[in-house]
Design an enzyme around this catalytic site. Structure first.
Site, PDB file in Angstrom:
ATOM      1  N   HIS A  17       0.843  -1.213   0.000  1.00 33.29           N
ATOM      2  CA  HIS A  17       0.000   0.000   0.000  1.00 33.29           C
ATOM      3  C   HIS A  17       0.874   1.257   0.000  1.00 33.29           C
ATOM      4  O   HIS A  17       0.619   2.205  -0.746  1.00 33.29           O
ATOM      5  CB  HIS A  17      -0.865   0.057   1.272  1.00 33.29           C
ATOM      6  N   LYS A  41     -18.613  -5.902   5.698  1.00 36.82           N
ATOM      7  CA  LYS A  41     -17.421  -6.767   5.706  1.00 36.82           C
ATOM      8  C   LYS A  41     -17.275  -7.436   7.054  1.00 36.82           C
ATOM      9  O   LYS A  41     -17.741  -6.925   8.068  1.00 36.82           O
ATOM     10  CB  LYS A  41     -16.181  -5.936   5.400  1.00 36.82           C
ATOM     11  N   ARG A  91      -1.908  -5.846  -8.285  1.00 37.56           N
ATOM     12  CA  ARG A  91      -0.797  -6.758  -8.003  1.00 37.56           C
ATOM     13  C   ARG A  91      -0.582  -7.749  -9.137  1.00 37.56           C
ATOM     14  O   ARG A  91       0.527  -8.143  -9.437  1.00 37.56           O
ATOM     15  CB  ARG A  91      -1.067  -7.541  -6.710  1.00 37.56           C
ATOM     16  N   SER A 128      -3.165  -7.621   2.833  1.00 34.59           N
ATOM     17  CA  SER A 128      -3.429  -7.432   4.267  1.00 34.59           C
ATOM     18  C   SER A 128      -3.910  -8.732   4.890  1.00 34.59           C
ATOM     19  O   SER A 128      -3.544  -9.065   6.021  1.00 34.59           O
ATOM     20  CB  SER A 128      -4.496  -6.359   4.477  1.00 34.59           C
TER      21      SER A 128
HETATM   22  O1  PNS Z   1      -9.111  -2.641   0.445  1.00 32.30           O
HETATM   23  P1  PNS Z   1     -10.385  -3.169  -0.162  1.00 32.30           P
HETATM   24  O2  PNS Z   1     -11.291  -3.756   0.894  1.00 32.30           O
HETATM   25  O3  PNS Z   1     -10.127  -4.126  -1.285  1.00 32.30           O
HETATM   26  O4  PNS Z   1     -11.138  -1.899  -0.792  1.00 32.30           O
HETATM   27  C1  PNS Z   1     -12.374  -2.052  -1.450  1.00 32.30           C
HETATM   28  C2  PNS Z   1     -13.040  -0.697  -1.673  1.00 32.30           C
HETATM   29  C3  PNS Z   1     -13.171   0.052  -0.377  1.00 32.30           C
HETATM   30  C4  PNS Z   1     -12.194   0.130  -2.620  1.00 32.30           C
HETATM   31  C5  PNS Z   1     -14.451  -0.953  -2.300  1.00 32.30           C
HETATM   32  O5  PNS Z   1     -15.085  -1.953  -1.567  1.00 32.30           O
HETATM   33  C6  PNS Z   1     -15.319   0.278  -2.319  1.00 32.30           C
HETATM   34  O6  PNS Z   1     -15.099   1.180  -3.089  1.00 32.30           O
HETATM   35  N1  PNS Z   1     -16.321   0.322  -1.399  1.00 32.30           N
HETATM   36  C7  PNS Z   1     -17.187   1.451  -1.200  1.00 32.30           C
HETATM   37  C8  PNS Z   1     -18.630   1.147  -1.592  1.00 32.30           C
HETATM   38  C9  PNS Z   1     -18.835   1.406  -3.064  1.00 32.30           C
HETATM   39  O7  PNS Z   1     -18.684   2.507  -3.547  1.00 32.30           O
HETATM   40  N2  PNS Z   1     -19.186   0.326  -3.795  1.00 32.30           N
HETATM   41  C10 PNS Z   1     -19.372   0.352  -5.207  1.00 32.30           C
HETATM   42  C11 PNS Z   1     -18.097  -0.056  -5.917  1.00 32.30           C
HETATM   43  S1  PNS Z   1     -18.282  -0.058  -7.656  1.00 32.30           S
END
Ligand code: PNS
Length: 159
Positions: A17, A41, A91, A128
């Site tokens: 990150h 989550k 990645r 993570s």
């Molecule tokens: O570190 P992560 O958990 O892989 O991050 C995922 C994240 C936070 C980027 C994604 O889940 C997200 O954008 N969530 C917010 C809710 C949202 O906007 N959902 C629609 C995505 S198209």
């Protein structure tokens, strides 16, 4: 002013990150690193405050980086903060399918572009969730996360 946004769970922030954060910060006037508060989550290892504090500590050498949090839709947070681009680290090809879908959905909703930044090959194996698992069973993650994070993980899992 060009503002980038890197969203994520950061549970916890890893060297992978941090690599993406540092490289993105060098291309934009300002970078917001936003931790998600996601009730859907599974229970995170670190609270939102702890994750934010760790991010603040490990990015304090970067003048144009700000740490924040959001709940709800990413694009709403992005629009409220005048974000010009969402940046995601990739990645491997396996990350691409889902990230592409989210990028296209987010663009459809907001006309905000997502830019993909390839993770340094040094960290392409890192996540993570794997760090949490290794640390939980007493493995050494000190080369994979910033020292402050390694310390917190050790405290959390000490027997
Ligand atoms: O570190 P992560 O958990 O892989 O991050 C995922 C994240 C936070 C980027 C994604 O889940 C997200 O954008 N969530 C917010 C809710 C949202 O906007 N959902 C629609 C995505 S198209």
């Amino acid at each position: 002013m060009a503002i980038a946004l890197i969203p994520g769970s950061f549970d916890p922030v890893t060297n992978g990150h941090l690599d993406i954060i540092e490289r993105t910060a060098s291309h934009f006037d300002e970078l917001i690193v936003a931790v998600i508060r996601n009730p859907q989550k599974a229970e995170p290892l670190f609270t939102l405050d702890e994750r934010q504090d760790l991010l603040l500590e490990v990015t304090k050498h970067l003048d144009n980086v700000r740490v924040d949090f959001f709940k709800g839709l990413l694009v709403e947070f992005a629009a409220e903060h005048g974000v010009s681009a969402i940046v995601k680290g990739l990645r491997a090809v396996s990350d691409f399918d889902y990230e592409l879908q989210m990028a296209q959905m987010n663009y459809q909703l907001s006309k905000i572009d997502t830019l993909f930044m390839p993770t340094s090959s040094r960290w392409s194996f890192l996540s993570s969730s794997l760090v949490r698992e290794v640390a939980r069973f007493g493995g050494d993650v000190s080369k994979m996360v910033p020292p402050q994070v390694a310390e917190r993980l050790q405290e959390r899992f000490k027997k």
